[in-house]
Design an enzyme around this catalytic site. Structure first.
Site: not given
Ligand SMILES: [Fe+2]
Ligand SMILES: [Fe+2]
Length: 326
Positions: A167, A164, A200, A114, A111, A76, A33, A196-197
């Site tokens: 977050t 990670e 990660h 974000h 990252e 971020e 995305w 995403d976090e």
């Protein structure tokens, strides 16, 4: 062999799998995305109407919510500090094109989206003072980043595994609050960031797992040392314009705590998750020092839960320059 040389050797050993780890945990540019997927399209006539809707829905969200969203966004946006810090870790060679630095560049690329998406959303919301926010971001980058890991890859991977997940928790909670207040678009945005976090987090945790497999004593010591000194948040140098380094951080974390977005209980939950994930309690055959470190780690969560129960959070909102009073 010195500890430093062993770490270098371990990093080189793991480096052989970096490409497959990138494929396992990161998403190619063409498939992932992008911020504009969640924002009004400024080339369309519907743009103004969509912005108007964002501004209307924004009025439903409370003061503390905006402070937390701003703090999360600034955290971020200070990504240049994190990338340059990690590029300098033992065993990460910036010139080497197919090794750890490739992982870091790809992770940074993910990252970077974000901060981008949150920044644009906040700008459109009409609820915040963008210029003050921008100054804080620049200060945070200027003030740098020191999380007590030094250049040690073991400590740095403990840090990123922890961070990670932290977050993930905070973006995910922000998404929940937005959803409760009927702001589906913002909820979707924060939810996808939290996804995403989580990816990660799984990646960095696997790096640590792989180190445990080859150098358990030193990996245990690194985990112990990081938890003993406590994990400092990436934004712990946060400040508002005209203030000294770190002054805004405490009020920002109080706000997050009050809102229930990231609490001292969450900190201990994350520690416990790492202990479970790395099966710390089951590790045997360690040297004496690492055994002591393991026992210390196993006892730490109950101790910290007791402390966090006693912690008092100020009830009233702190007035930040980032957000005008409601
Ligand atoms: Fe992020
Ligand atoms: Fe992340």
């Amino acid at each position: 062999m010195s500890l430093k040389n062993v770490r270098l050797e371990v990093m080189q050993h793991l480096e052989k799998d970096v490409q497959s780890l990138i494929e396992k945990y990161l998403i190619p540019v063409e498939k992932i995305w992008q911020p504009t997927d969640f924002l009004p399209d400024s080339t369309k006539d519907s743009f103004h109407e969509e912005v108007r809707e964002i501004r209307e829905l924004s009025k439903e969200l409370p003061y503390d919510f905006w402070v937390v969203l701003v703090g999360d966004m600034i955290t971020e946006e200070a990504l240049p500090s994190y990338e340059s810090w990690l590029m300098d870790v033992e065993g990460v060679d910036q010139i080497e094109r197919n090794g750890w630095s490739t992982w870091l560049r790809h992770w940074t690329g993910e990252e970077n989206r974000h901060g981008d998406v949150l920044n644009k959303y906040l700008y459109l919301s009409g609820r915040v003072n963008m210029r003050e926010i921008e100054k804080t971001t620049q200060y945070l980058i200027n003030d740098g980043f020191d999380i007590g890991t030094g250049r040690d890859p073991y400590k740095n991977f403990v840090y990123t595994s922890f961070q990670e997940l932290a977050t993930y928790v905070s973006h995910n909670r922000v998404a929940k609050i937005a959803k409760q207040k009927g702001n589906k678009q913002l909820a979707k945005m924060c939810k996808i960031i939290s996804g995403d976090e989580m990816r990660h987090h799984h990646a960095y945790s696997e790096f640590v797992e792989r180190i445990f497999a080859v150098d358990p004593n030193q990996m245990m010591m690194a985990f112990h040392d990081m938890m003993k000194r406590k994990i400092a948040m990436p934004a712990h140098f946060l400040r508002e314009s005209g203030e000294s380094i770190g002054t805004a951080f405490e009020e920002f974390s109080n706000t997050a705590q009050r809102l229930g977005v990231y609490t001292s209980n969450d900190y201990v939950d994350i520690l416990q998750k790492l202990i479970d994930r790395w099966e710390i309690g089951k590790m045997t055959g360690l040297n004496e020092e690492a055994e002591k470190a393991r026992d210390y780690l196993m006892k730490l969560p109950p101790r910290m839960y007791r402390l966090s129960e006693r912690m008092k959070i100020p009830e009233n909102s702190y007035q930040f320059k980032w957000v005008d009073p409601a």
